[in-house]
Design an enzyme around this catalytic site. Structure first.
Site, mmCIF file in Angstrom:
data_model
loop_
_atom_site.group_PDB
_atom_site.id
_atom_site.type_symbol
_atom_site.label_atom_id
_atom_site.label_comp_id
_atom_site.label_asym_id
_atom_site.label_seq_id
_atom_site.Cartn_x
_atom_site.Cartn_y
_atom_site.Cartn_z
ATOM 1 N N ARG A 1 38.020 1.908 57.207
ATOM 2 C CA ARG A 1 37.970 2.876 56.114
ATOM 3 C C ARG A 1 37.428 4.254 56.469
ATOM 4 N NH1 ARG A 1 35.051 -1.393 52.430
ATOM 5 N NH2 ARG A 1 34.497 -1.924 54.546
ATOM 6 N N ARG B 1 35.380 -2.749 64.521
ATOM 7 C CA ARG B 1 35.924 -2.177 63.278
ATOM 8 C C ARG B 1 36.479 -0.768 63.486
ATOM 9 N NH1 ARG B 1 33.758 -4.726 58.440
ATOM 10 N NH2 ARG B 1 34.081 -6.891 58.899
ATOM 11 N N ASP C 1 41.337 -10.469 60.335
ATOM 12 C CA ASP C 1 39.977 -10.801 59.911
ATOM 13 C C ASP C 1 39.672 -12.236 60.318
ATOM 14 O OD1 ASP C 1 37.785 -9.492 58.023
ATOM 15 O OD2 ASP C 1 37.767 -11.653 57.702
ATOM 16 N N ARG D 1 46.387 1.496 53.885
ATOM 17 C CA ARG D 1 45.875 0.396 53.070
ATOM 18 C C ARG D 1 46.331 0.542 51.634
ATOM 19 N NH1 ARG D 1 40.072 -1.899 51.394
ATOM 20 N NH2 ARG D 1 41.105 -2.232 49.418
ATOM 21 N N TYR E 1 30.984 -18.883 55.821
ATOM 22 C CA TYR E 1 31.775 -18.314 54.717
ATOM 23 C C TYR E 1 32.510 -19.409 53.950
ATOM 24 C CZ TYR E 1 30.848 -13.625 56.474
ATOM 25 O OH TYR E 1 30.219 -12.471 56.850
HETATM 26 O O1 CP3 Z 1 37.279 -4.493 64.626
HETATM 27 C C1 CP3 Z 1 38.407 -4.209 64.193
HETATM 28 O O2 CP3 Z 1 38.796 -3.027 63.993
HETATM 29 C C2 CP3 Z 1 39.404 -5.339 63.996
HETATM 30 C C3 CP3 Z 1 39.504 -5.944 62.724
HETATM 31 C C4 CP3 Z 1 38.369 -6.791 62.168
HETATM 32 C C5 CP3 Z 1 38.061 -6.803 60.782
HETATM 33 N N1 CP3 Z 1 37.133 -7.775 60.554
HETATM 34 C C6 CP3 Z 1 38.689 -5.932 59.780
HETATM 35 C C7 CP3 Z 1 38.059 -5.756 58.468
HETATM 36 C C8 CP3 Z 1 37.531 -7.732 62.788
HETATM 37 C C9 CP3 Z 1 37.405 -8.084 64.259
HETATM 38 C C10 CP3 Z 1 36.766 -8.350 61.758
HETATM 39 C C11 CP3 Z 1 35.805 -9.434 62.002
HETATM 40 C C12 CP3 Z 1 34.981 -9.925 60.882
HETATM 41 N N2 CP3 Z 1 35.329 -10.104 59.577
HETATM 42 C C13 CP3 Z 1 33.664 -10.420 61.041
HETATM 43 C C14 CP3 Z 1 32.917 -10.493 62.348
HETATM 44 C C15 CP3 Z 1 32.349 -9.178 62.756
HETATM 45 C C16 CP3 Z 1 31.271 -8.646 61.854
HETATM 46 O O3 CP3 Z 1 31.520 -7.574 61.249
HETATM 47 O O4 CP3 Z 1 30.208 -9.258 61.751
HETATM 48 C C17 CP3 Z 1 33.213 -10.825 59.768
HETATM 49 C C18 CP3 Z 1 31.853 -11.393 59.447
HETATM 50 C C19 CP3 Z 1 34.294 -10.626 58.852
HETATM 51 C C20 CP3 Z 1 34.330 -10.962 57.399
HETATM 52 C C21 CP3 Z 1 34.472 -9.737 56.591
HETATM 53 N N3 CP3 Z 1 35.633 -8.989 56.507
HETATM 54 C C22 CP3 Z 1 33.504 -9.133 55.759
HETATM 55 C C23 CP3 Z 1 32.089 -9.631 55.578
HETATM 56 C C24 CP3 Z 1 34.108 -8.019 55.172
HETATM 57 C C25 CP3 Z 1 33.497 -7.128 54.113
HETATM 58 C C26 CP3 Z 1 32.680 -6.038 54.686
HETATM 59 C C27 CP3 Z 1 33.455 -4.760 54.669
HETATM 60 O O5 CP3 Z 1 33.338 -3.995 55.643
HETATM 61 O O6 CP3 Z 1 34.138 -4.496 53.660
HETATM 62 C C28 CP3 Z 1 35.420 -7.909 55.680
HETATM 63 C C29 CP3 Z 1 36.411 -6.857 55.361
HETATM 64 C C30 CP3 Z 1 37.069 -6.152 56.491
HETATM 65 N N4 CP3 Z 1 37.424 -6.711 57.692
HETATM 66 C C31 CP3 Z 1 37.476 -4.797 56.481
HETATM 67 C C32 CP3 Z 1 38.108 -4.555 57.711
HETATM 68 C C33 CP3 Z 1 38.768 -3.284 58.162
HETATM 69 C C34 CP3 Z 1 37.355 -3.850 55.315
HETATM 70 C C35 CP3 Z 1 38.488 -4.135 54.411
HETATM 71 C C36 CP3 Z 1 38.936 -2.973 53.584
HETATM 72 O O7 CP3 Z 1 39.793 -2.188 54.052
HETATM 73 O O8 CP3 Z 1 38.467 -2.904 52.454
#
Ligand code: CP3
Length: 340
Positions: A25, A21, A71, A34, A144
């Protein structure tokens, strides 16, 4: 590329670094872009902006690898399932009722913008920086799709695995095939390696772990390696506990991402010789900073001394991390070789 040398089994000190990540944010430049895109999914589906967001942390910190900004839930969306992200709630999907509700024939059209992002990042990446493509592993994505939201318990998925295993198996089969094609597309578009995120590996008892975590990942790794001789694959079976060794041996991933509750020495002992390790600083230390962060980083570096190691967190960086703490982390890692 330092990152690829380690992924190929070399021991390099100080180790290459990237953070799960790393685009997100906690970065003001991410929040600005964003806002421009509207919402998170629109950002993921806009190749120019998604490529820019992928590159932001590379410019700011000089990480050794960029991870495609996307994602794991873009694939279910491309397969035809609804997806939205509710502010403060995470992902929401209409819980899948039947595998026939998905349309794998349209998936490549749905994720085409993501492959375009990979091409743009590849073209814009400084030399020496690797590009990581990724997908969710089938079990985690199925969690999911079946429950429709996160939370970590996935009660419907857990019940279906006992009450209607045929449904879960059929969904996993669709996801295995779609994931192979999706990751092959990312490799063809310019990804140097790929990572499989199995964030919820830890909710399955051993028999289901073998069936839903190990076996599908093994099939994906085998297919990708058959088609791309030197492709390197990282697996991240988060919270898999004592099944770590079986996961690495049986899936044949080249590298394994470790969560923060796994002790490096025990992980090294559990995995076959030559395994590459990625991890595993507690993300909370990056928020805490100070002496706790310094000590934590040195412990991780010492814990993986002598084995191929890519420095990372044990899970994603959180939005409340001060940007100066990430800068401090980079200094600590890069100064470590001189201090030693
Ligand atoms: O790592 C990186 O920088 C690359 C991008 C990336 C994102 N999600 C961006 C993201 C990667 C590799 C993921 C993988 C992902 N997504 C996983 C596996 C890794 C982990 O964290 O366990 C999972 C389970 C998801 C599903 C997901 N996406 C969830 C549960 C959430 C909500 C939690 C949160 O942090 O808000 C997301 C949103 C998400 N994915 C964001 C980002 C940058 C936040 C979105 C925003 O800008 O509001």
């Amino acid at each position: 590329m330092k990152f690829m040398r380690v992924l190929n089994g070399e021991v390099v000190s100080p180790p290459p670094v990237w953070l799960m990540r790393q685009a997100g944010r906690y970065l003001p430049e991410y929040r600005a872009l964003r806002g421009q895109a509207g919402d998170f999914i629109s950002l993921c589906m806009n190749p120019a902006l998604a490529a820019e967001v992928t590159l932001q942390p590379i410019r700011r910190y000089g990480f050794d690898a960029a991870i495609l900004f996307s994602d794991i839930l873009i694939l279910p969306m491309a397969l035809g399932q609804g997806l939205r992200f509710a502010e403060g709630e995470g992902p929401l999907l209409p819980p899948l009722q039947a595998v026939a509700d998905l349309d794998p024939t349209q998936a490549a059209v749905g994720y085409a913008p993501v492959l375009e992002t990979v091409r743009l990042v590849r073209a814009g990446l400084p030399p020496g920086v690797a590009l990581i493509g990724f997908a969710g592993s089938p079990a985690t994505v199925a969690c999911y799709m079946l429950d429709g939201k996160g939370g970590g318990e996935f009660p419907r998925t857990r019940r279906l695995a006992y009450d209607d295993p045929g449904f879960v198996d059929a969904l996993i089969d669709v996801l295995v095939d779609a994931t192979i094609t999706y990751l092959q597309g990312q490799v063809d578009a310019g990804a140097d390696c790929v990572m499989l995120f199995e964030s919820w590996a830890g909710i399955f008892p051993p028999a289901q772990f073998r069936r839903y975590v190990i076996e599908p990942s093994r099939r994906i790794v085998a297919a990708l390696k058959a088609a791309n001789k030197s492709l390197k694959i990282i697996g991240f079976p988060r919270l898999c506990g004592l099944l770590l060794g079986s996961y690495v041996r049986e899936t044949k991933v080249d590298a394994v991402g470790l969560d923060s509750v796994t002790d490096p020495a025990l992980a090294i002992a559990a995995c076959p010789p030559g395994t590459v390790f990625q991890g595993n600083l507690d993300p909370l230390l990056l928020k805490a900073g100070g002496v706790a962060l310094d000590t934590g980083v040195r412990d991780i570096l010492a814990g993986f001394e002598g084995v191929p190691h890519i420095f990372n967190l044990g899970h994603g960086i959180t939005p409340d991390v001060p940007t100066e703490h990430v800068a401090r982390l980079m200094d600590l890692i890069n100064d470590a070789s001189q201090a030693a």
